[in-house]
Design a protein around this motif. Structure first.
Motif, PDB file in Angstrom:
ATOM      1  N   UNK A  90       0.830  -1.199   0.000  1.00 53.71           N
ATOM      2  CA  UNK A  90       0.000   0.000   0.000  1.00 53.71           C
ATOM      3  C   UNK A  90       0.867   1.251   0.000  1.00 53.71           C
ATOM      4  N   UNK A  91       0.423   2.299  -0.709  1.00 47.20           N
ATOM      5  CA  UNK A  91       1.193   3.555  -0.735  1.00 47.20           C
ATOM      6  C   UNK A  91       1.355   4.182   0.650  1.00 47.20           C
ATOM      7  N   UNK A  92       0.383   3.961   1.521  1.00 47.66           N
ATOM      8  CA  UNK A  92       0.403   4.617   2.832  1.00 47.66           C
ATOM      9  C   UNK A  92       1.379   3.969   3.802  1.00 47.66           C
ATOM     10  N   UNK A  93       1.533   2.642   3.736  1.00 44.88           N
ATOM     11  CA  UNK A  93       2.282   1.941   4.779  1.00 44.88           C
ATOM     12  C   UNK A  93       3.595   1.314   4.311  1.00 44.88           C
ATOM     13  N   UNK A  94       3.688   0.975   3.049  1.00 40.54           N
ATOM     14  CA  UNK A  94       4.798   0.130   2.601  1.00 40.54           C
ATOM     15  C   UNK A  94       5.808   0.823   1.697  1.00 40.54           C
ATOM     16  N   UNK A  95       5.610   2.090   1.384  1.00 42.22           N
ATOM     17  CA  UNK A  95       6.443   2.791   0.407  1.00 42.22           C
ATOM     18  C   UNK A  95       6.996   4.077   1.012  1.00 42.22           C
ATOM     19  N   UNK A  96       8.289   4.331   0.773  1.00 44.77           N
ATOM     20  CA  UNK A  96       8.884   5.603   1.189  1.00 44.77           C
ATOM     21  C   UNK A  96       9.837   6.089   0.106  1.00 44.77           C
ATOM     22  N   UNK A  97       9.521   7.212  -0.561  1.00 49.26           N
ATOM     23  CA  UNK A  97      10.458   7.775  -1.550  1.00 49.26           C
ATOM     24  C   UNK A  97      11.720   8.276  -0.857  1.00 49.26           C
ATOM     25  N   UNK A  98      12.847   8.146  -1.543  1.00 53.34           N
ATOM     26  CA  UNK A  98      14.130   8.592  -1.002  1.00 53.34           C
ATOM     27  C   UNK A  98      14.950   9.234  -2.118  1.00 53.34           C
ATOM     28  N   UNK A  99      15.990   9.941  -1.708  1.00 50.03           N
ATOM     29  CA  UNK A  99      16.853  10.620  -2.680  1.00 50.03           C
ATOM     30  C   UNK A  99      17.914   9.670  -3.218  1.00 50.03           C
ATOM     31  N   UNK A 100      17.479   8.696  -3.984  1.00 53.45           N
ATOM     32  CA  UNK A 100      18.379   7.710  -4.544  1.00 53.45           C
ATOM     33  C   UNK A 100      18.583   6.548  -3.581  1.00 53.45           C
ATOM     34  N   UNK A 101      18.829   5.360  -4.119  1.00 55.51           N
ATOM     35  CA  UNK A 101      18.959   4.175  -3.264  1.00 55.51           C
ATOM     36  C   UNK A 101      20.203   4.238  -2.384  1.00 55.51           C
ATOM     37  N   UNK A 102      21.256   4.917  -2.841  1.00 55.89           N
ATOM     38  CA  UNK A 102      22.483   5.015  -2.043  1.00 55.89           C
ATOM     39  C   UNK A 102      22.202   5.628  -0.677  1.00 55.89           C
ATOM     40  N   UNK A 103      21.495   6.750  -0.671  1.00 54.33           N
ATOM     41  CA  UNK A 103      21.183   7.434   0.587  1.00 54.33           C
ATOM     42  C   UNK A 103      20.384   6.533   1.510  1.00 54.33           C
ATOM     43  N   UNK A 255      14.560   7.574  -5.781  1.00 47.55           N
ATOM     44  CA  UNK A 255      14.378   6.148  -5.591  1.00 47.55           C
ATOM     45  C   UNK A 255      13.338   5.917  -4.518  1.00 47.55           C
ATOM     46  N   UNK A 256      13.281   4.678  -4.032  1.00 46.08           N
ATOM     47  CA  UNK A 256      12.346   4.389  -2.953  1.00 46.08           C
ATOM     48  C   UNK A 256      12.804   3.146  -2.208  1.00 46.08           C
ATOM     49  N   UNK A 257      12.264   3.001  -1.002  1.00 43.57           N
ATOM     50  CA  UNK A 257      12.408   1.777  -0.231  1.00 43.57           C
ATOM     51  C   UNK A 257      11.003   1.278   0.050  1.00 43.57           C
ATOM     52  N   UNK A 258      10.822  -0.054  -0.025  1.00 41.39           N
ATOM     53  CA  UNK A 258       9.495  -0.647   0.156  1.00 41.39           C
ATOM     54  C   UNK A 258       9.613  -1.932   0.947  1.00 41.39           C
ATOM     55  N   UNK A 259       8.543  -2.263   1.675  1.00 44.49           N
ATOM     56  CA  UNK A 259       8.522  -3.519   2.406  1.00 44.49           C
ATOM     57  C   UNK A 259       7.813  -3.407   3.735  1.00 44.49           C
ATOM     58  N   UNK A 260       8.376  -4.030   4.752  1.00 44.01           N
ATOM     59  CA  UNK A 260       7.825  -4.131   6.096  1.00 44.01           C
ATOM     60  C   UNK A 260       7.318  -2.771   6.594  1.00 44.01           C
ATOM     61  N   UNK A 261       6.003  -2.684   6.862  1.00 45.36           N
ATOM     62  CA  UNK A 261       5.394  -1.408   7.251  1.00 45.36           C
ATOM     63  C   UNK A 261       5.979  -0.871   8.553  1.00 45.36           C
ATOM     64  N   UNK A 262       6.322  -1.766   9.474  1.00 47.30           N
ATOM     65  CA  UNK A 262       6.900  -1.318  10.750  1.00 47.30           C
ATOM     66  C   UNK A 262       8.259  -0.673  10.529  1.00 47.30           C
ATOM     67  N   UNK A 263       9.085  -1.300   9.692  1.00 42.05           N
ATOM     68  CA  UNK A 263      10.403  -0.740   9.406  1.00 42.05           C
ATOM     69  C   UNK A 263      10.286   0.567   8.628  1.00 42.05           C
ATOM     70  N   UNK A 264       9.344   0.621   7.702  1.00 38.75           N
ATOM     71  CA  UNK A 264       9.128   1.857   6.933  1.00 38.75           C
ATOM     72  C   UNK A 264       8.722   2.989   7.871  1.00 38.75           C
TER      73      UNK A 264
END
Length: 401
Positions: A90-103, A255-264
């Motif tokens: 879900x866009x609300x819980x599992x996705x976080x945009x970031x400034x490139x995967x390196x960061x 970029x983005x990071x996605x996955x475990x809602x708790x970790x996000x």
């Protein structure tokens, strides 16, 4: 000063600069740089147009969590690309945009590990150097998993039980940098099962996932395999993606990071204080990029053409095998990798990266030794010219090699 900084090794490109210091390359030949994995194909026009048309967004403070439309575009792409059941991500819980995967690869470890535990962070060897630096500065200890021709991705069955007990996180790179090897789904399932058993985090760097030779066989992703296993909450799993390689947009830093809602959720809290939010024009341009596959297929076509032509030119003197994915040749050298890179720069004005700079010496062996990483990132004509110079280089040293 943070005392952990003294444990960081010089970055590979700084080591390469020092290696070539004082060398005067052949002045009759123009420089060709194949050392850095910086895509140089044209950036997609639809993305550039969107960026230029959205500059009024620079007057707005962006939110760390990103625009809902961007998170939705990312969730839609992930669901489609990795054949995940709609609604699991879900866009609300599992996705976080970031400034490139390196960061995000670096910062996530700082946020999600308890430094007082002094745990282990496992990673492939050779590896993308951010993994090691992130682990060290988070107060953890890197533990290296050797990868070579016979075992091109980590063999988790060789890890002792006492090491798993101390493990707090595992970095994987799939497809791999530098070899381009794709980790089989069975191995990903094995790692996911281990993470659930020993309660460590898996961080899957998938920034090369969209550069592969067969349109009908895209590499599988960590979240895809987890969903197929029935792990619908993606517990302890994070996947990192970027537009840099997929869309030839390294300068966009998107970029983005996605996955475990708790970790996000925890990582979002950390980035609210530490990370820079993605500018609104960048977010709007990113929405267009994640929503278009035409330019991505065209990009793969260009890389296929370069691999086919370069390998054909090299075949008589230095036969190479195309990687499973990515845009690198991970080539074995007939002499020490540093000497090879130095001579090639001096005589043919072609720069490649010594493989030993990407690995670490463990038990007297560095799996990157006597290899060079060659990034086929320039245009076709430049890559072909580099290949011809390599042929000349080998012919001129035929008695030595």
């Amino acid at each position: 000063m943070n005392p952990l900084l003294k444990h960081l090794q010089p970055y590979p490109f700084e080591r390469l600069r020092q290696l070539n210091q004082g060398i005067k390359p052949n002045p009759d030949l123009a420089a060709i740089h194949l050392s850095i994995g910086e895509p140089r194909h044209a950036s997609p026009k639809i993305v550039c147009d969107t960026l230029s048309q959205s500059l009024e967004g620079l007057s707005l403070y962006p939110s760390t969590q990103g625009l809902p439309a961007l998170r939705e575009a990312i969730a839609n792409w992930l669901t489609w690309r990795f054949q995940i059941e709609p609604g699991l991500l879900t866009p609300e819980q599992h996705i976080l945009p970031v400034n490139g995967s390196r960061e995000a690869l670096f910062a996530s470890i700082q946020a999600l590990l308890d430094p007082s535990e002094h745990g282990l962070v496992l990673m492939p060897n050779p590896f993308y150097q951010i993994y090691e630096g992130a682990a060290i500065l988070a107060g953890a200890e890197p533990w290296y998993l050797p990868c070579d021709d016979e075992q091109p991705y980590p063999d988790y069955r060789t890890v002792p039980a006492n090491i798993w007990q101390r493990t707090r996180a595992v970095f994987i790179c799939n497809p791999a940098n530098p070899s381009g090897a794709v980790t089989p789904q069975a191995t990903l399932r094995e790692l996911i099962e281990l993470s659930q058993r020993h309660q460590f985090i898996v961080l899957s760097d998938e920034c090369y996932s969209e550069i592969y030779p067969d349109e009908d066989s895209p590499p599988a992703g960590l979240l895809q395999v987890a969903a197929e296993m029935g792990l619908s909450d993606f517990s302890r799993l994070l996947a990192f993606h970027s537009l840099s390689k997929r869309s030839n947009l390294p300068g966009l830093r998107s970029g983005f990071v996605a996955g475990d809602a708790r970790l996000i959720k925890d990582f979002l809290l950390y980035r609210t204080y530490h990370g820079s939010a993605m500018p609104v024009p960048t977010q709007l341009a990113s929405i267009r990029a994640w929503g278009d596959e035409t330019h991505v297929r065209d990009n793969r076509t260009l890389y296929r053409q370069k691999f086919q032509s370069v390998l054909e030119i090299l075949q008589p003197v230095w036969p190479q095998k195309a990687p499973d994915a990515s845009f690198y040749l991970w080539a074995r050298t007939p002499i020490a990798d540093t000497e090879f890179a130095q001579k090639l720069w001096q005589e043919q004005h072609v720069q490649v990266l010594p493989g030993s700079y990407l690995g670490r010496n463990v038990n007297g062996s560095n799996p990157g030794e006597q290899r060079v990483r060659i990034a086929l990132v320039p245009d076709l004509a430049t890559c072909e010219e580099a290949a011809r110079r390599l042929v000349t280089f080998f012919n001129q040293h035929s008695g030595e090699f």
